[in-house]
Design a protein around this motif. Structure first.
Motif, mmCIF file in Angstrom:
data_model
loop_
_atom_site.group_PDB
_atom_site.id
_atom_site.type_symbol
_atom_site.label_atom_id
_atom_site.label_comp_id
_atom_site.label_asym_id
_atom_site.label_seq_id
_atom_site.Cartn_x
_atom_site.Cartn_y
_atom_site.Cartn_z
ATOM 1 N N LEU A 262 45.851 96.243 64.021
ATOM 2 C CA LEU A 262 44.660 96.661 63.286
ATOM 3 C C LEU A 262 43.578 97.183 64.227
ATOM 4 C CD1 LEU A 262 43.433 96.617 60.389
ATOM 5 C CD2 LEU A 262 42.441 94.411 60.980
ATOM 6 N N LEU A 263 43.435 96.515 65.363
ATOM 7 C CA LEU A 263 42.366 96.871 66.299
ATOM 8 C C LEU A 263 42.721 98.070 67.165
ATOM 9 C CD1 LEU A 263 41.198 93.339 67.487
ATOM 10 C CD2 LEU A 263 39.913 94.976 66.111
ATOM 11 N N ILE B 68 41.217 87.078 62.572
ATOM 12 C CA ILE B 68 41.637 87.123 63.976
ATOM 13 C C ILE B 68 41.124 88.397 64.640
ATOM 14 C CG2 ILE B 68 43.647 87.358 65.499
ATOM 15 C CD1 ILE B 68 45.123 85.428 63.586
ATOM 16 N N ALA B 69 41.192 89.505 63.918
ATOM 17 C CA ALA B 69 40.705 90.769 64.486
ATOM 18 C C ALA B 69 39.211 90.694 64.786
ATOM 19 C CB ALA B 69 41.006 91.922 63.524
ATOM 20 N N PRO C 22 50.263 86.831 62.694
ATOM 21 C CA PRO C 22 48.916 87.378 62.475
ATOM 22 C C PRO C 22 48.259 87.941 63.730
ATOM 23 C CG PRO C 22 48.960 84.979 62.156
ATOM 24 C CD PRO C 22 50.366 85.422 62.265
ATOM 25 N N LEU D 276 46.033 97.410 56.905
ATOM 26 C CA LEU D 276 45.829 95.965 56.808
ATOM 27 C C LEU D 276 46.664 95.386 55.668
ATOM 28 C CD1 LEU D 276 44.457 93.309 57.553
ATOM 29 C CD2 LEU D 276 42.384 94.096 56.410
ATOM 30 N N VAL E 3 44.515 87.810 59.122
ATOM 31 C CA VAL E 3 44.611 88.890 60.110
ATOM 32 C C VAL E 3 43.222 89.454 60.408
ATOM 33 C CG1 VAL E 3 45.447 91.249 60.499
ATOM 34 C CG2 VAL E 3 46.978 89.523 59.524
ATOM 35 N N GLU E 4 42.452 89.626 59.359
ATOM 36 C CA GLU E 4 41.117 90.182 59.552
ATOM 37 C C GLU E 4 40.239 89.215 60.351
ATOM 38 O OE1 GLU E 4 38.653 93.156 56.714
ATOM 39 O OE2 GLU E 4 38.694 91.072 56.076
ATOM 40 N N TRP F 15 36.756 100.639 59.691
ATOM 41 C CA TRP F 15 38.214 100.493 59.540
ATOM 42 C C TRP F 15 38.683 101.252 58.313
ATOM 43 C CZ3 TRP F 15 38.294 94.515 60.395
ATOM 44 C CH2 TRP F 15 38.282 94.253 61.775
ATOM 45 N N ALA G 165 49.624 91.373 64.228
ATOM 46 C CA ALA G 165 49.054 92.213 63.182
ATOM 47 C C ALA G 165 47.607 92.583 63.509
ATOM 48 C CB ALA G 165 49.135 91.487 61.842
ATOM 49 N N ALA G 166 46.840 91.627 64.014
ATOM 50 C CA ALA G 166 45.437 91.898 64.352
ATOM 51 C C ALA G 166 45.349 92.917 65.481
ATOM 52 C CB ALA G 166 44.724 90.601 64.738
#
Lengths: 321, 321
Positions: A315-316, B276-277, A308, A294, B273-274, A285, A311-312
């Motif tokens: 991020l993914l 959950i990711a 969240p 992030l 968030v992390e 990442w 947001a996740a």
């Protein structure tokens, strides 16, 4: 004498396996430093692992963990075992002064080549104990230590993780530190394979043992289930320590006979492999610029601008697009 | 009256925001059950969050956490605040009996509609507190509670996580539970924004306070840094509780003024968030059959057949090929 850099790890592993303490120390430093050489090192150690019995030692501050570890080392040495000790400190530099006292007590064994003692700071951001402890244990295991004691210093998030890292978990209690009910509240009843009531010369030791016994017998167990022993000790005077060693040995025999040992170790390896995989992903990442993203997403979540999950997903998206 | 299933979440959120306790309870149950509706729910709650002050309460078993929480609720109510309480229990069903006693004490406030009290079990496999607590906090925040108290029941891995989840962290100590040095060993000095020496009518309270004070002043701090207050209480008699409320308020003002609050919340959101990711990724692993492969790899690592890095690479190959 010249030595090529890419021979450093095989050389260290060979010297550690031959019993050279400085090589052991160097390998554990590579673990603590999250050295890029870790991959090569773990691959080189793997074939030589699986022999040592890993014993976790946990309990609230003040029950006498350091003194008990010290006494256990003595008893195990008397039984001819080589003993490695990892004292894992989940707290910060703030506590350095308090720890120093403990470590000084351990100097009893400083001149004994059959004992290796190491304090380790756990690293929060890479998963703490789950990350570094099993690797340090593997170093000691491959270096021929028969028993590896993993002692937590203080409480915090380490107790459950230490139990997860061990073949056999000792839970220490002491009278006057809150009674058995407190042990139940602390959630340590289910992680203990052996319970040690230390400072047993103080008032209330029998009550702690009685409380423990009644709480441990609350659950029905199948015939071949492990029944945790409860041992009273006065570690500072060496009393009862041989009984603890006997209970550790009884648990090892039971674990091997029933296959519990293999299952526990596989579960442990599973956590470790998964932690490494997740960390590898996190690094990727960072490589693809997700780390700054992030930060932005976190600020938005904190302010209620997004949630969240959304947001996740964002991020993914670098992986799934 | 018919109500379509896809209107359940918006409807619950609306009712929770209007102060209906049953809707709040239902939303937190969805959090605990890891309901598929969580995504929709968090998205609906997000715009209404960020108002509540989240106060973490931690300390070793026996210091009087439940009694102190109870007394704090009373004092905050007297100041006109709506108060939500999350009592987070990181331990297992074993401890149910002991917890019951605590929860019964909390019934003082059972008939007060301005108070909502909820015990939550933390879930180990999805990251424990880091996963469920912030979501439950978000429910209470969006439902208009002015203060959310997050109390840990027992120790274990929860203390540090509670501190991470809070705007303001109260660390409770008591005389006779081990002295200030023990607090240092437990690693709680650095997580406390306010220190409460409870059971201050007992011998040794002044010593605990003195030890705390000297340890807290060891580090040099910049002028605008937070200086943690130390308050003596006898929570069972309500003594000193207003001073605790004043310290909580002082910390809130400082946090807002210096921007520390925003930074702390963003850091918290980042972890969430992390988490959950990562969980989403783990589920995808399971979807593509990586879960069985992980079991095989873990068994091989446990037996020394491979090392954890090679195993992690194998696990990740499903993503990188």
């Amino acid at each position: 004498m010249s030595r090529r850099a890419d021979h450093v790890v095989p050389d260290l592993v060979e010297r550690a396996r031959a019993g050279e303490v400085r090589a052991v120390a160097r390998l554990i430093s590579l673990v603590e430093d999250e050295s890029p050489a870790l991959r090569e090192m773990m691959a080189a150690l793997a074939p030589h692992t699986g022999r040592a019995q890993v014993v976790g030692i946990t309990g609230s501050p003040g029950v006498g963990k350091s003194t008990s570890t010290n006494a256990l080392v003595g008893a195990l040495r008397a039984a001819g075992k080589r003993v490695g000790v990892l004292a894992v400190d989940p707290s910060s530099p703030f506590s350095g002064g308090a720890l120093l006292g403990d470590r000084i007590r351990m100097q009893d064994h400083a001149s004994d080549p059959g004992v290796y003692i190491r304090s380790m700071a756990s690293r929060g951001h890479l998963g703490g104990l789950a990350w570094s402890t099993p690797q340090a244990v593997r170093v000691l295991d491959a270096s021929g230590f028969d028993v590896v004691l993993v002692e937590t210093v203080g409480v915090g998030q380490s107790e459950v993780e230490v139990a997860a890292a061990a073949d056999t978990t000792l839970v220490l209690l002491a009278p006057g530190m809150g009674d058995g009910i407190q042990a139940a509240k602390a959630g340590i009843l289910e992680i203990g394979d052996v319970f040690v009531v230390n400072k047993a010369d103080r008032e209330g030791a029998d009550r702690v043992r009685r409380d423990l016994r009644s709480m441990l017998s609350l659950g029905e167990r199948p015939d071949d289930a492990w029944r945790p022993g409860i041992v009273k000790t006065v570690a500072s005077a060496g009393q009862g320590v041989d009984d603890v060693v006997a209970e550790i040995e009884r648990h090892r025999e039971w674990s091997e006979r029933t296959g519990a040992l293999g299952r526990r170790r596989a579960r442990r390896a599973r956590v470790e492999v998964e932690a490494i995989a997740v960390t590898t992903l996190r690094r990727r990442w960072a490589d693809v610029g997700r780390s700054e993203r992030l930060d932005e997403l976190a600020a938005a979540v904190a302010q209620g601008g997004t949630d969240p999950y959304t947001a996740a997903d964002d991020l993914l998206s670098a992986f799934t697009d």
